[in-house]
Write a protein that holds these residues in place. Sequence first.
Motif, PDB file in Angstrom:
ATOM      1  N   UNK A  74     -82.481 -11.845 -43.007  1.00 49.86           N
ATOM      2  CA  UNK A  74     -83.696 -11.919 -43.810  1.00 49.86           C
ATOM      3  C   UNK A  74     -84.053 -10.549 -44.392  1.00 49.86           C
ATOM      4  N   UNK A  75     -83.897  -9.500 -43.623  1.00 45.51           N
ATOM      5  CA  UNK A  75     -84.316  -8.166 -44.053  1.00 45.51           C
ATOM      6  C   UNK A  75     -83.180  -7.359 -44.664  1.00 45.51           C
ATOM      7  N   UNK A  76     -82.085  -7.998 -44.996  1.00 52.31           N
ATOM      8  CA  UNK A  76     -80.934  -7.263 -45.500  1.00 52.31           C
ATOM      9  C   UNK A  76     -80.759  -7.540 -46.982  1.00 52.31           C
ATOM     10  N   UNK A  77     -80.406  -6.515 -47.741  1.00 52.24           N
ATOM     11  CA  UNK A  77     -80.251  -6.686 -49.183  1.00 52.24           C
ATOM     12  C   UNK A  77     -79.050  -5.879 -49.668  1.00 52.24           C
ATOM     13  N   UNK A  78     -78.769  -6.035 -50.942  1.00 55.00           N
ATOM     14  CA  UNK A  78     -77.644  -5.337 -51.568  1.00 55.00           C
ATOM     15  C   UNK A  78     -77.814  -3.825 -51.477  1.00 55.00           C
ATOM     16  N   UNK A  79     -79.017  -3.354 -51.763  1.00 54.85           N
ATOM     17  CA  UNK A  79     -79.231  -1.902 -51.796  1.00 54.85           C
ATOM     18  C   UNK A  79     -79.036  -1.282 -50.417  1.00 54.85           C
ATOM     19  N   UNK A  80     -79.496  -1.977 -49.380  1.00 56.27           N
ATOM     20  CA  UNK A  80     -79.293  -1.460 -48.017  1.00 56.27           C
ATOM     21  C   UNK A  80     -77.819  -1.488 -47.632  1.00 56.27           C
ATOM     22  N   UNK A  81     -77.123  -2.537 -48.045  1.00 60.22           N
ATOM     23  CA  UNK A  81     -75.686  -2.619 -47.767  1.00 60.22           C
ATOM     24  C   UNK A  81     -74.949  -1.450 -48.408  1.00 60.22           C
ATOM     25  N   UNK A  82     -75.226  -1.184 -49.681  1.00 64.01           N
ATOM     26  CA  UNK A  82     -74.547  -0.092 -50.380  1.00 64.01           C
ATOM     27  C   UNK A  82     -74.921   1.263 -49.776  1.00 64.01           C
ATOM     28  N   UNK A  83     -76.186   1.410 -49.400  1.00 59.60           N
ATOM     29  CA  UNK A  83     -76.623   2.661 -48.778  1.00 59.60           C
ATOM     30  C   UNK A  83     -75.871   2.900 -47.469  1.00 59.60           C
ATOM     31  N   UNK A  84     -75.769   1.855 -46.654  1.00 54.56           N
ATOM     32  CA  UNK A  84     -75.062   1.993 -45.378  1.00 54.56           C
ATOM     33  C   UNK A  84     -73.566   2.216 -45.574  1.00 54.56           C
ATOM     34  N   UNK A  85     -72.994   1.599 -46.605  1.00 52.76           N
ATOM     35  CA  UNK A  85     -71.574   1.830 -46.890  1.00 52.76           C
ATOM     36  C   UNK A  85     -71.320   3.292 -47.243  1.00 52.76           C
ATOM     37  N   UNK A  86     -72.180   3.854 -48.080  1.00 56.18           N
ATOM     38  CA  UNK A  86     -72.008   5.258 -48.455  1.00 56.18           C
ATOM     39  C   UNK A  86     -72.275   6.192 -47.280  1.00 56.18           C
ATOM     40  N   UNK A  87     -73.246   5.801 -46.445  1.00 53.28           N
ATOM     41  CA  UNK A  87     -73.561   6.618 -45.278  1.00 53.28           C
ATOM     42  C   UNK A  87     -72.371   6.677 -44.317  1.00 53.28           C
ATOM     43  N   UNK A  88     -71.691   5.536 -44.160  1.00 50.29           N
ATOM     44  CA  UNK A  88     -70.516   5.468 -43.291  1.00 50.29           C
ATOM     45  C   UNK A  88     -69.232   5.919 -43.990  1.00 50.29           C
ATOM     46  N   UNK A  89     -69.336   6.277 -45.268  1.00 44.47           N
ATOM     47  CA  UNK A  89     -68.209   6.714 -46.092  1.00 44.47           C
ATOM     48  C   UNK A  89     -67.128   5.638 -46.219  1.00 44.47           C
ATOM     49  N   UNK A  90     -67.566   4.384 -46.282  1.00 45.20           N
ATOM     50  CA  UNK A  90     -66.661   3.275 -46.581  1.00 45.20           C
ATOM     51  C   UNK A  90     -66.757   3.023 -48.083  1.00 45.20           C
ATOM     52  N   UNK A  91     -65.876   3.611 -48.832  1.00 47.68           N
ATOM     53  CA  UNK A  91     -65.981   3.565 -50.285  1.00 47.68           C
ATOM     54  C   UNK A  91     -65.242   2.336 -50.828  1.00 47.68           C
ATOM     55  N   UNK A  92     -65.884   1.183 -50.690  1.00 48.39           N
ATOM     56  CA  UNK A  92     -65.377  -0.048 -51.301  1.00 48.39           C
ATOM     57  C   UNK A  92     -66.135  -0.248 -52.604  1.00 48.39           C
ATOM     58  N   UNK A  93     -65.406  -0.473 -53.681  1.00 45.89           N
ATOM     59  CA  UNK A  93     -66.121  -0.647 -54.941  1.00 45.89           C
ATOM     60  C   UNK A  93     -66.707  -2.050 -55.044  1.00 45.89           C
ATOM     61  N   UNK A  94     -67.578  -2.232 -56.020  1.00 46.68           N
ATOM     62  CA  UNK A  94     -68.329  -3.476 -56.141  1.00 46.68           C
ATOM     63  C   UNK A  94     -67.437  -4.658 -56.484  1.00 46.68           C
ATOM     64  N   UNK A  95     -66.379  -4.413 -57.227  1.00 51.76           N
ATOM     65  CA  UNK A  95     -65.462  -5.496 -57.590  1.00 51.76           C
ATOM     66  C   UNK A  95     -64.802  -6.078 -56.341  1.00 51.76           C
ATOM     67  N   UNK A  96     -64.323  -5.213 -55.471  1.00 54.39           N
ATOM     68  CA  UNK A  96     -63.664  -5.663 -54.240  1.00 54.39           C
ATOM     69  C   UNK A  96     -64.668  -6.352 -53.326  1.00 54.39           C
ATOM     70  N   UNK A  97     -65.867  -5.780 -53.206  1.00 52.29           N
ATOM     71  CA  UNK A  97     -66.894  -6.406 -52.366  1.00 52.29           C
ATOM     72  C   UNK A  97     -67.272  -7.794 -52.886  1.00 52.29           C
ATOM     73  N   UNK A  98     -67.333  -7.949 -54.208  1.00 50.42           N
ATOM     74  CA  UNK A  98     -67.663  -9.254 -54.787  1.00 50.42           C
ATOM     75  C   UNK A  98     -66.552 -10.263 -54.508  1.00 50.42           C
ATOM     76  N   UNK A  99     -65.295  -9.820 -54.579  1.00 46.51           N
ATOM     77  CA  UNK A  99     -64.187 -10.728 -54.266  1.00 46.51           C
ATOM     78  C   UNK A  99     -64.216 -11.137 -52.802  1.00 46.51           C
ATOM     79  N   UNK A 100     -64.521 -10.181 -51.929  1.00 41.34           N
ATOM     80  CA  UNK A 100     -64.654 -10.506 -50.503  1.00 41.34           C
ATOM     81  C   UNK A 100     -65.804 -11.486 -50.297  1.00 41.34           C
ATOM     82  N   UNK A 101     -66.903 -11.273 -51.017  1.00 42.55           N
ATOM     83  CA  UNK A 101     -68.076 -12.139 -50.878  1.00 42.55           C
ATOM     84  C   UNK A 101     -67.763 -13.572 -51.288  1.00 42.55           C
ATOM     85  N   UNK A 102     -66.939 -13.742 -52.311  1.00 42.95           N
ATOM     86  CA  UNK A 102     -66.619 -15.090 -52.774  1.00 42.95           C
ATOM     87  C   UNK A 102     -65.556 -15.739 -51.891  1.00 42.95           C
ATOM     88  N   UNK A 103     -64.488 -15.008 -51.629  1.00 39.35           N
ATOM     89  CA  UNK A 103     -63.337 -15.607 -50.954  1.00 39.35           C
ATOM     90  C   UNK A 103     -63.511 -15.702 -49.440  1.00 39.35           C
TER      91      UNK A 103
END
Length: 117
Positions: A74-103
């Motif tokens: 409920x309290x999770x959003x795209x912006x928090x996900x991207x912020x946490x990804x950058x904080x953890x230095x997991x540099x996945x681009x949005x295209x790959x994340x969108x493909x993972x989200x769909x598939x």
Amino acid sequence: MTRVRRGYIARRRRTKIRLFAATFRGAHSRLTRAATQQKMRALVSAHRDRGKQKRDFRRLWITRINAVTRENGVCYSYSRLMHNLYKRQLLLNRKILAQIAILNKNCLHIISNEIIK
């Protein structure tokens, strides 16, 4: 005064324009002046829409990622996900994340749960 026979350079230029405009409709493919104007217009549109296409795809990917991440919690959003990804230095681009989200939604849930910890 005798008639001057012109060279082939102008004819070659017009032929090149006609080949470019061969698929245009009506006079835009037949008349040289109209074909030249349509060619310039087509190239301007192509240049402009390449940038627009990049923006549109980025918006689509962000929307897809956001939809799946909001299903996750409920309290999770795209912006928090991207912020946490950058904080953890997991540099996945949005295209790959969108493909993972769909598939594979579970994979995105696992990634988001791991980076929260």
